[in-house]
Scaffold this motif. Sequence first.
Motif, mmCIF file in Angstrom:
data_model
loop_
_atom_site.group_PDB
_atom_site.id
_atom_site.type_symbol
_atom_site.label_atom_id
_atom_site.label_comp_id
_atom_site.label_asym_id
_atom_site.label_seq_id
_atom_site.Cartn_x
_atom_site.Cartn_y
_atom_site.Cartn_z
ATOM 1 N N ASP A 67 -1.765 7.264 4.644
ATOM 2 C CA ASP A 67 -1.484 7.058 3.234
ATOM 3 C C ASP A 67 -2.692 7.427 2.366
ATOM 4 O O ASP A 67 -3.773 6.897 2.562
ATOM 5 C CB ASP A 67 -1.190 5.565 3.074
ATOM 6 N N ILE A 68 -2.465 8.328 1.419
ATOM 7 C CA ILE A 68 -3.561 8.652 0.490
ATOM 8 C C ILE A 68 -3.038 8.567 -0.932
ATOM 9 O O ILE A 68 -1.958 9.102 -1.236
ATOM 10 C CB ILE A 68 -4.093 10.065 0.753
ATOM 11 N N LYS A 69 -3.765 7.894 -1.798
ATOM 12 C CA LYS A 69 -3.339 7.776 -3.195
ATOM 13 C C LYS A 69 -4.428 8.335 -4.097
ATOM 14 O O LYS A 69 -5.611 8.003 -3.942
ATOM 15 C CB LYS A 69 -3.086 6.320 -3.552
ATOM 16 N N ARG A 71 -5.256 8.719 -8.141
ATOM 17 C CA ARG A 71 -4.862 8.176 -9.449
ATOM 18 C C ARG A 71 -3.577 7.354 -9.317
ATOM 19 O O ARG A 71 -2.609 7.517 -10.047
ATOM 20 C CB ARG A 71 -4.695 9.298 -10.477
ATOM 21 N N GLY A 72 -3.539 6.527 -8.284
ATOM 22 C CA GLY A 72 -2.441 5.581 -8.095
ATOM 23 C C GLY A 72 -1.185 6.192 -7.484
ATOM 24 O O GLY A 72 -0.233 5.491 -7.171
ATOM 25 N N ARG A 73 -1.152 7.535 -7.284
ATOM 26 C CA ARG A 73 0.065 8.162 -6.749
ATOM 27 C C ARG A 73 -0.172 8.626 -5.323
ATOM 28 O O ARG A 73 -1.228 9.146 -4.985
ATOM 29 C CB ARG A 73 0.448 9.378 -7.607
ATOM 30 N N ARG A 74 0.872 8.433 -4.488
ATOM 31 C CA ARG A 74 0.769 8.885 -3.110
ATOM 32 C C ARG A 74 0.842 10.406 -3.062
ATOM 33 O O ARG A 74 1.700 10.989 -3.719
ATOM 34 C CB ARG A 74 1.944 8.305 -2.323
ATOM 35 N N VAL A 75 -0.051 11.046 -2.293
ATOM 36 C CA VAL A 75 -0.072 12.514 -2.321
ATOM 37 C C VAL A 75 -0.088 13.080 -0.899
ATOM 38 O O VAL A 75 -0.517 12.434 0.047
ATOM 39 C CB VAL A 75 -1.334 13.043 -3.048
ATOM 40 N N PHE A 86 -9.985 8.074 -5.185
ATOM 41 C CA PHE A 86 -8.750 8.123 -4.391
ATOM 42 C C PHE A 86 -8.834 7.063 -3.306
ATOM 43 O O PHE A 86 -9.922 6.631 -2.922
ATOM 44 C CB PHE A 86 -8.521 9.526 -3.828
ATOM 45 N N ARG A 87 -7.628 6.662 -2.805
ATOM 46 C CA ARG A 87 -7.585 5.572 -1.821
ATOM 47 C C ARG A 87 -7.203 6.114 -0.465
ATOM 48 O O ARG A 87 -6.227 6.865 -0.340
ATOM 49 C CB ARG A 87 -6.549 4.529 -2.233
ATOM 50 N N GLU A 92 -11.307 2.507 -1.384
ATOM 51 C CA GLU A 92 -11.378 3.442 -2.503
ATOM 52 C C GLU A 92 -12.644 4.294 -2.386
ATOM 53 O O GLU A 92 -13.730 3.778 -2.128
ATOM 54 C CB GLU A 92 -11.384 2.688 -3.822
#
Length: 587
Positions: A67-69, A71-75, A86-87, A92
Motif C-alpha cells: 500500500d502506498i499513499k 497526498r492521501g490517495r492510494r497509488v 507519501f505513506r 510517512e
Amino acid sequence: MSSAPAMPQLLVLPDGRRLPLDKPVVSVGSDATCDAVLVAPGVKPSHALLFRDARGWSVSPAGKGCDIKVRGRRVDLAPLEPGDRFRVGTVELELIEAVESVASDAAEVAPRRQDGRLVAVLAELSSRLLVQRPPLELLEVAMRGLADVVGADVGFLVAADSREGPRRVLCSTGASPDAAVVDSLVDRVLTSGAPVRVADVEADAALARAPSMEALRLGSALVVPLRVEPVPLSVVYLGRRLGAPAFSAVALEEAMALSALTALLLSTRRELTELRAQVEGLTRRIEAATFEGLIGESPSMRALYRQVERLGPTPLNVLVTGETGTGKELVARALHRRSGRRGRLVAINCAALPESLIERELFGHARGAFTGAGTERAGLVEAADGGTLFLDEIGDMPLSLQTRLLRVVQEREVTRLGEHQPRKVDVRVVSATHVALEEAVRRGTFRADLRFRLEEVRVDVPPLRARGEDVLLIAHHVLAQEARKARGFTQKASEALRGHPFPGNVRELASRVRRAAVLATDELLRPEDLELGGDAAPMIPLEEAREAFVQRYVREAIARCGGSKKDAAAALGIGLRSLFRYLGEGD
Ligand SMILES: Nc1ncnc2c1ncn2[C@@H]1O[C@H](COP(=O)(O)OP(=O)(O)OP(=O)(O)O)[C@@H](O)[C@H]1O
C-alpha cells in the motif's frame, strides 16, 4: 540528463535520517537489504520502489498488496516533487531537495560516469529479480542502468520478433521513442547481433540524416544487443547529444559487459521461474492425485483407489498383493480408514518375528503361560477388536499358527495361550504378501482353507514401473518433504526416473531421492545424483529388463514424433492400444 544537472534529492525517514537518492532506483521495505529500511507495522519486506527518469522521481509499490499513499490517495505509480510526503504502510516519508552545497558539488564534478554506478545497477537488477518483477520491467531497469553507466542522454530498448519483423520500442529514457524504431543502426545490430559504436555522427553523412540522429540531435551513439527472453531479439540504443563528448571504446565495453550480465541474470531468473512453475504445477497435481497417503494419478492407481473405496466399508477380508515396496501397507491402512470401523488398525509382520513371538503377540497369554509371563496379556487380535488386523507377509506365517489364525477368521474368537476359554472378537483381517499364496498352498506351506478365508477379495498393487508419470510425482513429493536446496530434477534425471525399472518400487525411489537431496548441492538433481547412471543400475530379471527397455523405447519414439502417440505407434508398427500397454498405462 542533457539539461543542467538536477538538484540531488533526499528521502527523509521517520527518525530524521536523510537518505541521498543517488541511484536510479531506491528500494524501501522492512528487509535489511533495502536501501531505506523501515521496520514498522504494515511495511512489507520489499514494499516500495522509487525510480528516477527524465521527469524526475516516481514511487510505485514493489509488489501486490504493498500500500502506498501520496497526498492521501492510494497509488500504483506517482511522480514525486520535492516537498511531497507519501505513506509506505503506516510510515510517512518525505522527498526533499538537498542543501545547496551538495548540489554545487555535484554540478562541479558533473560526472558523465559515476564510480560504483555499474555495481549499483547490478545490485538493483539482482534485488528486483528477488522480488519477481515482470521481465519487461527488468529489461527497463537494465536499459536505464546501461544509459546511466555509460552516461547517455537518451536510451531505448528496441525489440523485434524476427530479424525482419516490425521493431517496437519497449521503453525509453530521456526522449520520445519513435525515432529509434526506423533507425538503420537498430537494423544493423538486430540483423548482425554485433554491437555498433558511432563516435562522430557528423562524420558519416548517411548516418547524420538517420531519423534518430536528426530528431534527437545526437552526436554519438552506442547500440548493443541484449539477448534475453521474453523478446527474442532486442537492442539497447544509447545516444549522446551533439556537443557532448563522444562515446569511448571503454563505454562500449562497459555497455557490452552489462548487457551480457543482464542476459545472464535474466536467464537465471527465467530458469528459476520455470522451476518454480514446475514445482507449483507438480504440487497441485500431487494434491489432486493423493488418496489416503498414496500418490498416483495413473489409470492403474486410480483403479486401485476406486477398489479401496468400494471394498473399504465391506466386512470382507482382503489380501493385498504386490512386489516389495509398492505400498501394500498404505493400501491396508487406506482400507481401514475407509472401513468406518471404530477400532484400531493393528499390524504385525509375520516375516520379522520368530514363531513363538508371533504366537504370543497375536493371541496373547494368561499369567504363567510360559517362563517370564508374569502377567496376563491380551494379544494383537484382541487389540484389533472392532478394527482391522493387518498381517504383513502373511506367506511367512508358520504352518503351526495358521490353524489358530483360521479360528480367528472363521469362528471370530481367540484363545489366549494358557487359557481354554475362547473370547469373542470382531476383527476384519487385511493381509499382504509379495509371494503368490497359491504357490505356497501348492508347496504345502500354506493352508488352502486359510488362504480362501483371508483372500475373500484381492487387491493387486501395481509395480511402480507400470504407473507412468507417478514416479515423477512421488519423486517430487519426497524431494519437497526433504526441504533441502534441491527443488527439482533435470530433464535427464526425470527421463532416467521414468526409465528405471525400480525393482524396489516406491521404497527404492524414495531412498534414492532422499539420499540425492541430502548430498546434492544444486537446485536440480541430475541422474548421477540419483545413481541412475548406466553402470549403477542393479541386476534385474530379464523379463523386467525387457519391459523397461520396451517402455523406454516407446517413450523415446513418442518424443521423436513430437509427442504424438498416434505417430509413434505408426512408426513402431503397433496399434495405439498396444502402445499404451507398453507404456504401462493399461489397455
Ligand atoms: N503411492 C505411493 N505414494 C507415496 N508413497 C508411497 C506410495 N506407495 C508407497 N509409498 C511409500 O513407500 C514406502 C513403502 O511402502 P509400503 O511399506 O506400504 O510398501 P509394502 O508394499 O508394504 O512393502 P513390503 O512389501 O516391503 O512390506 C513407504 O514409505 C510408503 O509410505
